[in-house]
Design an enzyme around this catalytic site. Sequence first.
Site, PDB file in Angstrom:
ATOM      1  N   HIS A  17      32.493 -85.674   2.384  1.00  8.31           N
ATOM      2  CA  HIS A  17      33.428 -86.665   2.425  1.00  8.31           C
ATOM      3  C   HIS A  17      33.928 -86.676   4.103  1.00  8.31           C
ATOM      4  O   HIS A  17      34.287 -87.840   4.542  1.00  8.31           O
ATOM      5  CB  HIS A  17      34.760 -86.382   1.870  1.00  8.31           C
ATOM      6  CG  HIS A  17      34.647 -86.587   0.409  1.00  8.31           C
ATOM      7  ND1 HIS A  17      35.145 -87.526  -0.376  1.00  8.31           N
ATOM      8  CD2 HIS A  17      33.619 -85.968  -0.573  1.00  8.31           C
ATOM      9  CE1 HIS A  17      34.637 -87.625  -1.648  1.00  8.31           C
ATOM     10  NE2 HIS A  17      33.979 -86.681  -1.806  1.00  8.31           N
ATOM     11  N   ASP A 112      40.646 -91.507   2.439  1.00  3.75           N
ATOM     12  CA  ASP A 112      39.485 -91.123   1.500  1.00  3.75           C
ATOM     13  C   ASP A 112      40.134 -91.580   0.160  1.00  3.75           C
ATOM     14  O   ASP A 112      41.244 -91.380  -0.245  1.00  3.75           O
ATOM     15  CB  ASP A 112      39.175 -89.725   1.471  1.00  3.75           C
ATOM     16  CG  ASP A 112      37.984 -89.627   0.593  1.00  3.75           C
ATOM     17  OD1 ASP A 112      37.879 -90.181  -0.636  1.00  3.75           O
ATOM     18  OD2 ASP A 112      36.845 -89.050   1.051  1.00  3.75           O
TER      19      ASP A 112
END
Length: 452
Positions: A17, A112
Amino acid sequence: MNKSPHVLLIPYPAQGHINPIIQFGKRLLSKGVKTTLITTIFFFNSNLTNKTNTTSIEIEPISDGFDEGGYDSADSSESYLKTFKEVGSKSLGDLIKKLQDEGNKIDAIIYDSFMPWCMDVAVEFGIDGGAFFTQACGVNNIYYHVHKGLISLPVGESVSVPGLPVVEWWETPSFVHDLGPYPGWSETVFGNIDKARWVFSNSFYQLEKEVIEWMQNMWKLKVIGPTLPSMYLDKRLKNDKDYGFNLFKSNHSECIKWLNDKPKKSLVYISFGSAAKLGPKQMEEIAWGLRDSNVNFLWVIRAKEQENLPKDFLDKRVTEKGLVVAWCRQLDVLAHESIGCFVTHCGFNSTLEAISLGVPVVGMPQWTDQITNAKFLDEIWGVGARVKADENGLVRRGNLVSCIKTILEDERGDVIRENVAKWRDLAKLALDEGGSSDQHIDEFVCELMHEC
Ligand code: UDP
């Protein structure tokens, strides 16, 4: 007119990520946007110490409530997510106040999609927010349809989602078809999206045209990938050769030395990414499969996982053919001319890296979106072979070897190589000047500057 906007980038704290968001940050920086990367105190202290590679992206820590041990020290993923939301919201708010008190203006918060609570903090401060999706758009669309209750996934049935071919229930991400120990995730992924001004995706237009066009009708979707370092794509950011962030240490020269004397397109590179845990039975099948196939290989097995290897695997006979390492610089390995195929867990970064570097894959997914990516790689993009697991979810050595041989030795391997070369060229074009992803990044910058 504001000429130098400032964005906060908030990745979920995991290798797969952080990599794409850092790269997005580098692109923004190259277009005159000031960027601050925000990560957890645990990651900040343990892993982001080598800050030089992240160029001039500034880094600031916030707390996830697990400052000493991070995710692994939580009782469960549910409790990690819950605590992160509670502690992280306050900590992020405190940081924003501190930055503003120091005279920094903040124009956007890009977070995110696993952390939708960041959007609430953005709203509290009157700052625009953007959700950053690190998965394929096709996967996101499945999550969206499940989240909105537009589809259900009865065992044994198939589902239709706009922009995608028919998907069997078991081919959907495990977060939605097999919650198992991860009930918190499916709720999380699409939370708050309607409040976000932008939705970013690490994909590229040509790769997922139909589904992207469908999603563009719903949100201000900016498709900005693939987020590999520029020197592997358009080469416009001259110093951008790696992500600049590694959870684990690698011995790069040992790996490259091993690859250097192998024939072109002959070696099998195997890696299951930064998080998957295969267990001893699966490791054994892979180990003896590799030995039986008699191919040269480089296998990444994280240090903690190496105890699951069969005890006698690394004897002379196998080590003459294979090298096992705890971590490597995957991009350099994939770009090496000796690589013939990549046995991958189909994490989306690995997926995009294989495509962008023109490496055929054997897809051996473990969980989450990997299962769906493996279908796309094999059936939609035609860049690899998906290996079948048995009724217990175990990939038997014979199936693995047969997929490896398909890529390295069969005619189908030639077709796959042609396909992946085509996607590689399209990936480069997407990020090059005027390409679809470059245009989307420009549009975003223009909107930040209030010039569009
Ligand atoms: N990676 C690496 N070295 C390794 C294995 C993986 O640098 O030995 C990188 C890889 O290039 C990718 C990331 O780690 O960028 C893994 O992300 P992915 O989405 O493929 O899988 P995850 O770790 O999230 O399951």
